[in-house]
Write a protein that holds these residues in place. Structure first.
Motif, PDB file in Angstrom:
ATOM      1  N   GLY A  91      16.414  -9.300 -13.849  1.00  0.00           N
ATOM      2  CA  GLY A  91      15.555  -8.959 -12.712  1.00  0.00           C
ATOM      3  C   GLY A  91      15.814  -9.839 -11.505  1.00  0.00           C
ATOM      4  O   GLY A  91      15.877  -9.366 -10.367  1.00  0.00           O
ATOM      5  N   HIS A  92      15.993 -11.127 -11.768  1.00  0.00           N
ATOM      6  CA  HIS A  92      16.288 -12.069 -10.682  1.00  0.00           C
ATOM      7  C   HIS A  92      17.640 -11.761 -10.055  1.00  0.00           C
ATOM      8  O   HIS A  92      17.808 -11.797  -8.833  1.00  0.00           O
ATOM      9  CB  HIS A  92      16.263 -13.487 -11.238  1.00  0.00           C
ATOM     10  N   ARG A  93      18.624 -11.435 -10.897  1.00  0.00           N
ATOM     11  CA  ARG A  93      19.964 -11.122 -10.401  1.00  0.00           C
ATOM     12  C   ARG A  93      19.956  -9.852  -9.551  1.00  0.00           C
ATOM     13  O   ARG A  93      20.584  -9.798  -8.491  1.00  0.00           O
ATOM     14  CB  ARG A  93      20.923 -10.979 -11.582  1.00  0.00           C
ATOM     15  N   LYS A  94      19.230  -8.829  -9.993  1.00  0.00           N
ATOM     16  CA  LYS A  94      19.155  -7.583  -9.222  1.00  0.00           C
ATOM     17  C   LYS A  94      18.494  -7.819  -7.868  1.00  0.00           C
ATOM     18  O   LYS A  94      18.938  -7.298  -6.843  1.00  0.00           O
ATOM     19  CB  LYS A  94      18.376  -6.521 -10.000  1.00  0.00           C
ATOM     20  N   SER A  95      17.429  -8.608  -7.857  1.00  0.00           N
ATOM     21  CA  SER A  95      16.759  -8.915  -6.591  1.00  0.00           C
ATOM     22  C   SER A  95      17.670  -9.711  -5.666  1.00  0.00           C
ATOM     23  O   SER A  95      17.724  -9.454  -4.459  1.00  0.00           O
ATOM     24  CB  SER A  95      15.482  -9.707  -6.843  1.00  0.00           C
ATOM     25  N   LEU A  96      18.375 -10.676  -6.241  1.00  0.00           N
ATOM     26  CA  LEU A  96      19.296 -11.496  -5.451  1.00  0.00           C
ATOM     27  C   LEU A  96      20.376 -10.640  -4.802  1.00  0.00           C
ATOM     28  O   LEU A  96      20.620 -10.736  -3.591  1.00  0.00           O
ATOM     29  CB  LEU A  96      19.934 -12.557  -6.346  1.00  0.00           C
ATOM     30  N   LEU A  97      21.016  -9.779  -5.590  1.00  0.00           N
ATOM     31  CA  LEU A  97      22.086  -8.940  -5.053  1.00  0.00           C
ATOM     32  C   LEU A  97      21.549  -7.918  -4.059  1.00  0.00           C
ATOM     33  O   LEU A  97      22.201  -7.602  -3.060  1.00  0.00           O
ATOM     34  CB  LEU A  97      22.830  -8.251  -6.195  1.00  0.00           C
ATOM     35  N   SER A  98      20.363  -7.395  -4.320  1.00  0.00           N
ATOM     36  CA  SER A  98      19.749  -6.442  -3.392  1.00  0.00           C
ATOM     37  C   SER A  98      19.461  -7.095  -2.044  1.00  0.00           C
ATOM     38  O   SER A  98      19.778  -6.543  -0.980  1.00  0.00           O
ATOM     39  CB  SER A  98      18.464  -5.902  -4.010  1.00  0.00           C
ATOM     40  N   ASN A 136      36.293 -13.430 -23.539  1.00  0.00           N
ATOM     41  CA  ASN A 136      35.603 -12.821 -22.408  1.00  0.00           C
ATOM     42  C   ASN A 136      35.751 -11.298 -22.415  1.00  0.00           C
ATOM     43  O   ASN A 136      35.802 -10.679 -21.369  1.00  0.00           O
ATOM     44  CB  ASN A 136      36.182 -13.416 -21.120  1.00  0.00           C
ATOM     45  N   HIS A 137      35.844 -10.689 -23.595  1.00  0.00           N
ATOM     46  CA  HIS A 137      36.026  -9.242 -23.663  1.00  0.00           C
ATOM     47  C   HIS A 137      34.737  -8.517 -23.308  1.00  0.00           C
ATOM     48  O   HIS A 137      33.649  -8.915 -23.717  1.00  0.00           O
ATOM     49  CB  HIS A 137      36.467  -8.816 -25.066  1.00  0.00           C
ATOM     50  N   ARG A 138      34.869  -7.458 -22.547  1.00  0.00           N
ATOM     51  CA  ARG A 138      33.771  -6.550 -22.179  1.00  0.00           C
ATOM     52  C   ARG A 138      32.651  -7.252 -21.429  1.00  0.00           C
ATOM     53  O   ARG A 138      31.508  -6.824 -21.468  1.00  0.00           O
ATOM     54  CB  ARG A 138      33.217  -5.856 -23.420  1.00  0.00           C
ATOM     55  N   ARG A 139      32.946  -8.321 -20.755  1.00  0.00           N
ATOM     56  CA  ARG A 139      31.934  -9.011 -19.952  1.00  0.00           C
ATOM     57  C   ARG A 139      32.291  -8.815 -18.486  1.00  0.00           C
ATOM     58  O   ARG A 139      32.927  -9.654 -17.872  1.00  0.00           O
ATOM     59  CB  ARG A 139      31.873 -10.483 -20.309  1.00  0.00           C
ATOM     60  N   LYS A 140      31.870  -7.692 -17.959  1.00  0.00           N
ATOM     61  CA  LYS A 140      32.266  -7.294 -16.617  1.00  0.00           C
ATOM     62  C   LYS A 140      31.484  -8.058 -15.552  1.00  0.00           C
ATOM     63  O   LYS A 140      32.037  -8.472 -14.549  1.00  0.00           O
ATOM     64  CB  LYS A 140      32.039  -5.789 -16.463  1.00  0.00           C
ATOM     65  N   ASN A 141      30.188  -8.230 -15.766  1.00  0.00           N
ATOM     66  CA  ASN A 141      29.336  -8.810 -14.733  1.00  0.00           C
ATOM     67  C   ASN A 141      29.314 -10.325 -14.837  1.00  0.00           C
ATOM     68  O   ASN A 141      29.336 -10.890 -15.923  1.00  0.00           O
ATOM     69  CB  ASN A 141      27.910  -8.307 -14.878  1.00  0.00           C
ATOM     70  N   ASN A 142      29.220 -10.981 -13.689  1.00  0.00           N
ATOM     71  CA  ASN A 142      28.916 -12.401 -13.660  1.00  0.00           C
ATOM     72  C   ASN A 142      27.400 -12.495 -13.594  1.00  0.00           C
ATOM     73  O   ASN A 142      26.779 -11.987 -12.669  1.00  0.00           O
ATOM     74  CB  ASN A 142      29.557 -13.056 -12.443  1.00  0.00           C
ATOM     75  N   ALA A 175      30.285 -11.243  -6.859  1.00  0.00           N
ATOM     76  CA  ALA A 175      29.314 -10.345  -7.489  1.00  0.00           C
ATOM     77  C   ALA A 175      28.758  -9.368  -6.465  1.00  0.00           C
ATOM     78  O   ALA A 175      28.554  -8.180  -6.763  1.00  0.00           O
ATOM     79  CB  ALA A 175      28.192 -11.159  -8.118  1.00  0.00           C
ATOM     80  N   LEU A 176      28.529  -9.845  -5.249  1.00  0.00           N
ATOM     81  CA  LEU A 176      28.002  -8.983  -4.189  1.00  0.00           C
ATOM     82  C   LEU A 176      29.015  -7.918  -3.802  1.00  0.00           C
ATOM     83  O   LEU A 176      28.634  -6.771  -3.522  1.00  0.00           O
ATOM     84  CB  LEU A 176      27.642  -9.828  -2.965  1.00  0.00           C
ATOM     85  N   LYS A 177      30.285  -8.254  -3.799  1.00  0.00           N
ATOM     86  CA  LYS A 177      31.321  -7.281  -3.462  1.00  0.00           C
ATOM     87  C   LYS A 177      31.317  -6.123  -4.458  1.00  0.00           C
ATOM     88  O   LYS A 177      31.388  -4.959  -4.063  1.00  0.00           O
ATOM     89  CB  LYS A 177      32.687  -7.964  -3.441  1.00  0.00           C
ATOM     90  N   GLN A 178      31.193  -6.437  -5.746  1.00  0.00           N
ATOM     91  CA  GLN A 178      31.118  -5.384  -6.757  1.00  0.00           C
ATOM     92  C   GLN A 178      29.859  -4.542  -6.602  1.00  0.00           C
ATOM     93  O   GLN A 178      29.856  -3.362  -6.922  1.00  0.00           O
ATOM     94  CB  GLN A 178      31.107  -5.987  -8.163  1.00  0.00           C
ATOM     95  N   TYR A 179      28.784  -5.142  -6.107  1.00  0.00           N
ATOM     96  CA  TYR A 179      27.503  -4.452  -5.978  1.00  0.00           C
ATOM     97  C   TYR A 179      27.467  -3.542  -4.757  1.00  0.00           C
ATOM     98  O   TYR A 179      26.936  -2.434  -4.810  1.00  0.00           O
ATOM     99  CB  TYR A 179      26.385  -5.497  -5.903  1.00  0.00           C
ATOM    100  N   ILE A 180      28.042  -4.000  -3.648  1.00  0.00           N
ATOM    101  CA  ILE A 180      27.854  -3.281  -2.390  1.00  0.00           C
ATOM    102  C   ILE A 180      28.918  -2.211  -2.131  1.00  0.00           C
ATOM    103  O   ILE A 180      28.655  -1.239  -1.429  1.00  0.00           O
ATOM    104  CB  ILE A 180      27.758  -4.263  -1.205  1.00  0.00           C
ATOM    105  N   GLU A 181      30.096  -2.348  -2.688  1.00  0.00           N
ATOM    106  CA  GLU A 181      31.156  -1.354  -2.438  1.00  0.00           C
ATOM    107  C   GLU A 181      30.727   0.051  -2.879  1.00  0.00           C
ATOM    108  O   GLU A 181      30.894   1.001  -2.116  1.00  0.00           O
ATOM    109  CB  GLU A 181      32.454  -1.774  -3.120  1.00  0.00           C
TER     110      GLU A 181
END
Length: 152
Positions: free
Chosen positions: A15-22, A2-8, A43-49
């Motif tokens: 595109g779907h993931r960006k829309s979902l988190l937005s 799991n090296h260098r895999r920061k995002n879930n 994932a949302l916590k990492q996005y919104i902070e």
């Protein structure tokens, strides 16, 4: 590995993931608390902070950068209102994830993600001064009263 895999990736294309988190982040800003699965909440916590950190700078440039991420005028204007002043004064850790239960259909772990400063229950507990009481305190009071009566 799991090296260098920061995002879930949440099993979605980018595109779907960006829309979902937005959408989830704008709902969180508007409602102050949302219920979702644990993986989406993390994932949302990492996005919104970082978005809330950017809202500390009240400039047109930061407002436009946040709008590019949120894509919701109401959420952006809510983020820059005076009601979010408490959140802006905090040095970090704007959200809290509380695990709730598992969903019956697929046993997915459900959780609640909320903005920390808008929960009155937790904030009232933190503001109260805790008092330690033991059974010995009553005995000490009786002894003190007996001692005072003997000296008089």
């Amino acid at each position: 590995m799991n090296h260098r895999r920061k995002n879930n990736h949440l099993g979605r294309k980018s595109g779907h993931r960006k829309s979902l988190l937005s959408n989830m982040s704008s709902s969180l800003i508007k409602e102050k608390r949302i219920f979702t699965t644990l993986a989406k909440a993390k994932a949302l916590k990492q996005y919104i902070e970082p978005i809330i950190t950017k809202s500390k700078i009240k400039t047109l440039h930061s407002r436009r950068n946040i709008f590019a991420l949120l894509r919701d005028k109401v959420a952006v204007s809510e983020l820059f209102r005076e009601s979010f002043q408490k959140v802006r004064e905090r040095p970090g850790g704007y959200t809290r994830i509380i695990k709730i239960q598992s969903r019956f259909g697929d046993m997915a772990k459900l959780s609640m993600i909320e903005l920390v400063d808008f929960n009155d229950i937790y904030n009232s507990k933190r503001n109260r001064k805790s008092v330690r009481r033991s059974s010995n305190s009553k005995k000490r009071k009786k002894k003190d009263q007996i001692g005072k009566n003997n000296h008089e």
